[in-house]
Design a protein around this motif. Structure first.
Motif, PDB file in Angstrom:
ATOM      1  N   GLU A 123      48.505 -11.617  -4.321  1.00 53.85           N
ATOM      2  CA  GLU A 123      48.224 -12.044  -5.694  1.00 53.85           C
ATOM      3  C   GLU A 123      47.570 -13.424  -5.747  1.00 53.85           C
ATOM      4  O   GLU A 123      47.967 -14.335  -5.030  1.00 53.85           O
ATOM      5  CB  GLU A 123      49.513 -12.106  -6.501  1.00 53.85           C
ATOM      6  CG  GLU A 123      50.181 -10.780  -6.741  1.00 53.85           C
ATOM      7  CD  GLU A 123      51.426 -10.937  -7.596  1.00 53.85           C
ATOM      8  OE1 GLU A 123      51.298 -11.412  -8.747  1.00 53.85           O
ATOM      9  OE2 GLU A 123      52.524 -10.623  -7.107  1.00 53.85           O
ATOM     10  N   ALA A 124      46.570 -13.559  -6.631  1.00 55.70           N
ATOM     11  CA  ALA A 124      45.941 -14.853  -6.900  1.00 55.70           C
ATOM     12  C   ALA A 124      45.833 -15.044  -8.411  1.00 55.70           C
ATOM     13  O   ALA A 124      45.522 -14.095  -9.138  1.00 55.70           O
ATOM     14  CB  ALA A 124      44.561 -14.925  -6.258  1.00 55.70           C
ATOM     15  N   ARG A 125      46.061 -16.265  -8.877  1.00 55.88           N
ATOM     16  CA  ARG A 125      46.059 -16.529 -10.318  1.00 55.88           C
ATOM     17  C   ARG A 125      44.685 -16.904 -10.864  1.00 55.88           C
ATOM     18  O   ARG A 125      44.495 -16.962 -12.069  1.00 55.88           O
ATOM     19  CB  ARG A 125      47.063 -17.647 -10.633  1.00 55.88           C
ATOM     20  CG  ARG A 125      48.515 -17.222 -10.440  1.00 55.88           C
ATOM     21  CD  ARG A 125      49.451 -18.397 -10.415  1.00 55.88           C
ATOM     22  NE  ARG A 125      49.213 -19.228  -9.226  1.00 55.88           N
ATOM     23  CZ  ARG A 125      49.960 -20.266  -8.885  1.00 55.88           C
ATOM     24  NH1 ARG A 125      50.983 -20.617  -9.647  1.00 55.88           N
ATOM     25  NH2 ARG A 125      49.692 -20.962  -7.805  1.00 55.88           N
ATOM     26  N   ASP A 126      43.736 -17.189  -9.990  1.00 56.12           N
ATOM     27  CA  ASP A 126      42.371 -17.506 -10.421  1.00 56.12           C
ATOM     28  C   ASP A 126      41.454 -17.441  -9.210  1.00 56.12           C
ATOM     29  O   ASP A 126      41.905 -17.190  -8.087  1.00 56.12           O
ATOM     30  CB  ASP A 126      42.294 -18.895 -11.089  1.00 56.12           C
ATOM     31  CG  ASP A 126      42.878 -19.993 -10.211  1.00 56.12           C
ATOM     32  OD1 ASP A 126      42.486 -20.094  -9.030  1.00 56.12           O
ATOM     33  OD2 ASP A 126      43.726 -20.755 -10.716  1.00 56.12           O
ATOM     34  N   GLY A 127      40.159 -17.676  -9.430  1.00 57.93           N
ATOM     35  CA  GLY A 127      39.191 -17.568  -8.345  1.00 57.93           C
ATOM     36  C   GLY A 127      39.369 -18.597  -7.254  1.00 57.93           C
ATOM     37  O   GLY A 127      39.096 -18.318  -6.078  1.00 57.93           O
ATOM     38  N   GLU A 128      39.855 -19.767  -7.609  1.00 61.01           N
ATOM     39  CA  GLU A 128      40.062 -20.819  -6.609  1.00 61.01           C
ATOM     40  C   GLU A 128      41.188 -20.445  -5.651  1.00 61.01           C
ATOM     41  O   GLU A 128      41.032 -20.528  -4.427  1.00 61.01           O
ATOM     42  CB  GLU A 128      40.376 -22.146  -7.300  1.00 61.01           C
ATOM     43  CG  GLU A 128      40.464 -23.319  -6.342  1.00 61.01           C
ATOM     44  CD  GLU A 128      40.595 -24.646  -7.063  1.00 61.01           C
ATOM     45  OE1 GLU A 128      41.172 -25.587  -6.471  1.00 61.01           O
ATOM     46  OE2 GLU A 128      40.127 -24.757  -8.209  1.00 61.01           O
ATOM     47  N   GLU A 129      42.305 -20.002  -6.211  1.00 63.08           N
ATOM     48  CA  GLU A 129      43.423 -19.560  -5.370  1.00 63.08           C
ATOM     49  C   GLU A 129      43.030 -18.301  -4.599  1.00 63.08           C
ATOM     50  O   GLU A 129      43.389 -18.136  -3.433  1.00 63.08           O
ATOM     51  CB  GLU A 129      44.656 -19.291  -6.221  1.00 63.08           C
ATOM     52  CG  GLU A 129      45.881 -18.907  -5.393  1.00 63.08           C
ATOM     53  CD  GLU A 129      47.125 -18.716  -6.225  1.00 63.08           C
ATOM     54  OE1 GLU A 129      48.217 -19.034  -5.728  1.00 63.08           O
ATOM     55  OE2 GLU A 129      47.018 -18.224  -7.365  1.00 63.08           O
ATOM     56  N   GLY A 130      42.271 -17.421  -5.256  1.00 57.73           N
ATOM     57  CA  GLY A 130      41.818 -16.203  -4.594  1.00 57.73           C
ATOM     58  C   GLY A 130      40.969 -16.501  -3.374  1.00 57.73           C
ATOM     59  O   GLY A 130      41.109 -15.849  -2.331  1.00 57.73           O
ATOM     60  N   LEU A 131      40.084 -17.482  -3.493  1.00 57.40           N
ATOM     61  CA  LEU A 131      39.218 -17.845  -2.366  1.00 57.40           C
ATOM     62  C   LEU A 131      40.042 -18.416  -1.216  1.00 57.40           C
ATOM     63  O   LEU A 131      39.820 -18.070  -0.047  1.00 57.40           O
ATOM     64  CB  LEU A 131      38.168 -18.853  -2.825  1.00 57.40           C
ATOM     65  CG  LEU A 131      37.053 -19.181  -1.829  1.00 57.40           C
ATOM     66  CD1 LEU A 131      36.271 -17.925  -1.441  1.00 57.40           C
ATOM     67  CD2 LEU A 131      36.107 -20.228  -2.416  1.00 57.40           C
TER      68      LEU A 131
END
Length: 227
Positions: free
Chosen positions: A39-47
């Motif tokens: 799980e990622a809460r936004d694109g920054e965390e996802g990256l």
């Protein structure tokens, strides 16, 4: 169970969505079909999680705070042209998506996304992953035949063990990138425990079968293949 669903059970998916009320139920549902949902809460965390975890499939919402899904995908595609990506969008995002044409998105899913549509899209991802797994790979002056688990170097055939073949294929798929110990354990040892001593023994054996200096050790990080 259909074969593609069985294959899905061995894969890891990165899911980026800022709304917890959407992300949590979707994660719970996807966890039934996949080996792991990250799980990622936004694109920054996802990256950040992409660099750390190297998932097999990426599912991302387009509109998110801080860094959005489009930013994340653009950054990923700079180094990774192969990992299947599914993007969730709204009807009103069409103009915004013009800059995503060259990003090789497997499929755009329009909100609200049904489970049937999502599973159908994941099936496409399986097909893409399978089509990319060629039987042979030529690199460093050798041909690596993964189906028959052998190396052909200057006409000489050298057999590989299953683990050697899986390890070499993993490094070649991510050629030039450092593959972490965790990813090696999951991809090569699978359900078994991998000790560092066992990994070093495998690398030592494989190095004898390959051109010099092809497998690079990165202290405390992992291994990479450099030709």
């Amino acid at each position: 169970m259909e074969l593609w669903l069985e294959k899905l059970k061995s894969l890891r998916l990165l899911y980026a969505e800022d709304e917890e009320g959407i992300r949590k139920p979707m994660t719970n549902t996807l966890s039934y079909y996949l080996k792991e949902v990250i799980e990622a809460r936004d694109g920054e965390e996802g990256l950040d999680l992409y660099y750390e975890q190297r998932p097999d499939i990426i599912l991302t919402d387009l509109r998110m705070p801080r860094k959005d899904g489009l930013y994340m995908v653009k950054e990923i595609r700079k180094i990774d042209k192969k990992t299947p990506i599914l993007m969730i969008t709204a009807h009103t995002d069409k103009e915004y998506l013009l800059s995503a044409i060259e990003l090789k998105i497997e499929k755009y899913l329009i909100k609200p996304v049904s489970l049937d549509e999502l599973l159908s899209s994941l099936k496409l991802c399986i097909q893409e992953i399978e089509s990319d797994r060629s039987v042979t790979f030529e690199c460093a002056g050798c041909t690596f035949d993964f189906q028959n688990k052998r190396i052909v170097n200057e006409g000489k055939e050298i057999e590989m063990t299953h683990k050697e073949s899986d390890f070499l294929e993993l490094l070649l798929r991510k050629k030039g990138l450092v593959v972490s110990y965790e990813e090696i354990e999951m991809s090569v040892w699978k359900e078994e425990y991998m000790s560092i001593a066992a990994l070093r023994t495998l690398v030592k054996s494989l190095r004898k079968k390959l051109p010099n200096h092809s497998i690079k050790n990165h202290s405390q990080a992992g291994y990479s293949f450099e030709s």
